[in-house]
Design a protein around this motif. Sequence first.
Motif, PDB file in Angstrom:
ATOM      1  N   UNK A 206      20.481   8.350 -36.242  1.00  0.00           N
ATOM      2  CA  UNK A 206      19.232   9.619 -36.884  1.00  0.00           C
ATOM      3  C   UNK A 206      18.605   9.178 -38.074  1.00  0.00           C
ATOM      4  N   UNK A 207      17.074   9.290 -37.872  1.00  0.00           N
ATOM      5  CA  UNK A 207      16.272   8.886 -38.765  1.00  0.00           C
ATOM      6  C   UNK A 207      15.275   9.887 -38.786  1.00  0.00           C
ATOM      7  N   UNK A 208      15.071  10.697 -39.623  1.00  0.00           N
ATOM      8  CA  UNK A 208      14.075  11.740 -39.916  1.00  0.00           C
ATOM      9  C   UNK A 208      13.520  11.811 -40.955  1.00  0.00           C
ATOM     10  N   UNK A 209      12.018  12.049 -40.768  1.00  0.00           N
ATOM     11  CA  UNK A 209      10.925  11.910 -41.888  1.00  0.00           C
ATOM     12  C   UNK A 209      10.196  12.856 -41.902  1.00  0.00           C
ATOM     13  N   UNK A 210       9.722  13.387 -43.102  1.00  0.00           N
ATOM     14  CA  UNK A 210       8.545  14.607 -42.932  1.00  0.00           C
ATOM     15  C   UNK A 210       7.939  14.768 -44.140  1.00  0.00           C
ATOM     16  N   UNK A 211       6.560  15.254 -44.303  1.00  0.00           N
ATOM     17  CA  UNK A 211       5.909  15.451 -45.444  1.00  0.00           C
ATOM     18  C   UNK A 211       4.904  16.490 -45.042  1.00  0.00           C
ATOM     19  N   UNK A 224      -1.557  20.012 -44.437  1.00  0.00           N
ATOM     20  CA  UNK A 224      -1.498  19.266 -43.576  1.00  0.00           C
ATOM     21  C   UNK A 224       0.366  19.079 -43.311  1.00  0.00           C
ATOM     22  N   UNK A 225       0.880  18.569 -42.291  1.00  0.00           N
ATOM     23  CA  UNK A 225       2.212  18.564 -42.111  1.00  0.00           C
ATOM     24  C   UNK A 225       2.242  17.410 -41.066  1.00  0.00           C
ATOM     25  N   UNK A 226       3.394  16.592 -41.196  1.00  0.00           N
ATOM     26  CA  UNK A 226       3.681  15.448 -40.314  1.00  0.00           C
ATOM     27  C   UNK A 226       5.299  15.382 -40.325  1.00  0.00           C
ATOM     28  N   UNK A 227       6.070  15.445 -39.211  1.00  0.00           N
ATOM     29  CA  UNK A 227       7.223  15.195 -39.055  1.00  0.00           C
ATOM     30  C   UNK A 227       7.666  14.190 -37.774  1.00  0.00           C
TER      31      UNK A 227
END
Length: 673
Positions: A206-211, A224-227
């Motif tokens: 599991x490796x989740x990143x978001x901004x 702006x959104x990135x996931x």
Amino acid sequence: MARSLAAALGAFLCLTFAHAGPVAAAPSDSTSAKPAVGAVVRADSTAVPADSTATPLSLEELRKQGAGTLEDALRGRHAALLLPAPRSGPLSAPAVLPDAGTRVRPWPLGTLAERSTDRTMIAGFPLGLAVPDLDVTWDDPEGDGVEIQEWRAFEPALEPEPFRTAGALLAAPRAESFDDSAMPGASGGARRARSALSYRKGDGGVLDTGARFASPLLARGIAFSYARHKSDGLSPFLSHLSTRYLAAAGLPRVGPLSLWLEGARFRRTIEMDIPSGYAANLLATVARGEWGSEQIALQARAKGDRVRGDGSLRLGDATRTQVNYAGARERWAFPEAALAANVALGSSGTGGWHWNGSVDAASRRVEYRLDSLPAFEPRLESTRITAGGERTVLSGLRLGMTAAFDARERDRPFVDGRVSLWGSGSRGSARVDLESAHERPSWVDRLTPARDSLVVAGPLGETVRWIRSGDPSLRPRALRGALGSGTLRLSRGISLNGSGSIRRLTDDFGWDVSRTGTPDSVVVYDVARQRGDGWVSLAAAGAALDRSWIRIHGLGWVRGGPDRLSPSSGSPPRRGLDASVALRASLFEGDLPLELGAEAHAQGPRRGLIRSPSTVSWDGSIRADFGSAAVFFQFTNVFDRRVPSTVYEISTDNAVLLPRREFHFGIVWYLID
């Protein structure tokens, strides 16, 4: 069963109405294209707005508690059937209503690919079938582009929402997107936009990143959104990888219209294989399902003393693709142009009728291809028009009535209707809907070509046949009956909530799976068909307590109806219960606020293609909450129980198991712009 459920629900709603008191004034704007919740919900808020029929799901707060998907947020807080896939990381499950199988989704979601309706996911390992039609069978919210970090709050509405789907009271809770208050025309009382960073890592790859970032820059707004989500699967799955981008920017005002552009792009791949690796041993392509969508939309809203409205003009494309071991591709695509508009007439706080209406129109092409060869590419038009009104009646209660006309090319039109009664006060709130609504089969249900796959599965010539077929003659199903939801606040931080339904299904439809066989051959039929008529029901009750040192919440539900009616995919249980308790303490003079939590997830027995006794699994967590940021450590399936998933494995004639004990940790940090 149906009468007892209806009696219990009626008693709870009567009790709630008795404590409701005077009704709150109607909100001044109830037609937002991205509806906003009726009260400010901070990242650390637990307040209950006056216009909600249940405690709102503050997704900002739940993300700090470790929720990584919409399904995580719904668990134990909203009556939903959640049968997960065998995948590491946050919960991944089709979220549907337990009574009739209607999908639970926030509105609006934009351009969506169509999919099979209520279809069991079948695995053919070690038989070489992989997971046939995974791309159109697996129907979780992520596949529709639902990303939890793009939403701030999610709650059942008190005032009726636009009548776009059956059972909207329970199936379409209104939601607030993170960028809504940063865009032009946002209410002056909207809270400050928040940016956020998130990170999660743990067992199972599991490796989740978001901004995300949102700000009302230069009075026009940008966002702006990135996931990105990555994890390993449990056989029959190898891996999961998805990415989603969203961007929005305000435009100059044109007359009374506040305008902004919004675009989004979503990609997901789920690879399938067995541990020894067909792809590696046979030098073949890794079998996989692929999901994709992109869209750009012009959003608009306007507010006046007597007229309020919003709308969108959207261009988009959504695809679902299946790739087998030979590299052959079976692809569905749905490019479309769509228009949506809502309008409300009447000044808030005035008597008499307040009128509203909406229009949704789309021109969509349905493309089906084998490799690069198109099998069919029809363009189909659809329109839905709604009109209704509401007013105060009977000493503080409000009454609303709505009618809808729905037409789709190559299909017969129909008319839906809904009557709603609702009220709220300092001690509680409740709403009851009487409705007659329809749900159409998807084009995947109707147009999926017949296929007969034969696989030699053993050294003695044992064979497995998988036979699938859509049904072009499928008719829309009708759902007629009552739905209700309510909350009773006993004191500060303590509340009870309940919801339920009793409805008559007519011409129900879905995909049915059956298995026949002998010692040297197995035949699996996977076909779309009408399921007939019958009564279905749901009763759900929950409680929540939130004090300075303890937080408890839980929800249990029971459903009634014939086994042959929806929902039937994954052989769902008839009852379920989810509950959690968390103890809080502050160390080092308040510099280290800790929370120790435990969750229980119980399901009744499953009877059907998948057979399983009742199961209970336990999760644990430790969390440090610093207000604008939180660090969490999660342990799932602490006691290493054998819990069945929603996937049926042909070789074992039962469900694939969920992952055993896993550990994950993460960080969520909200930045005040």
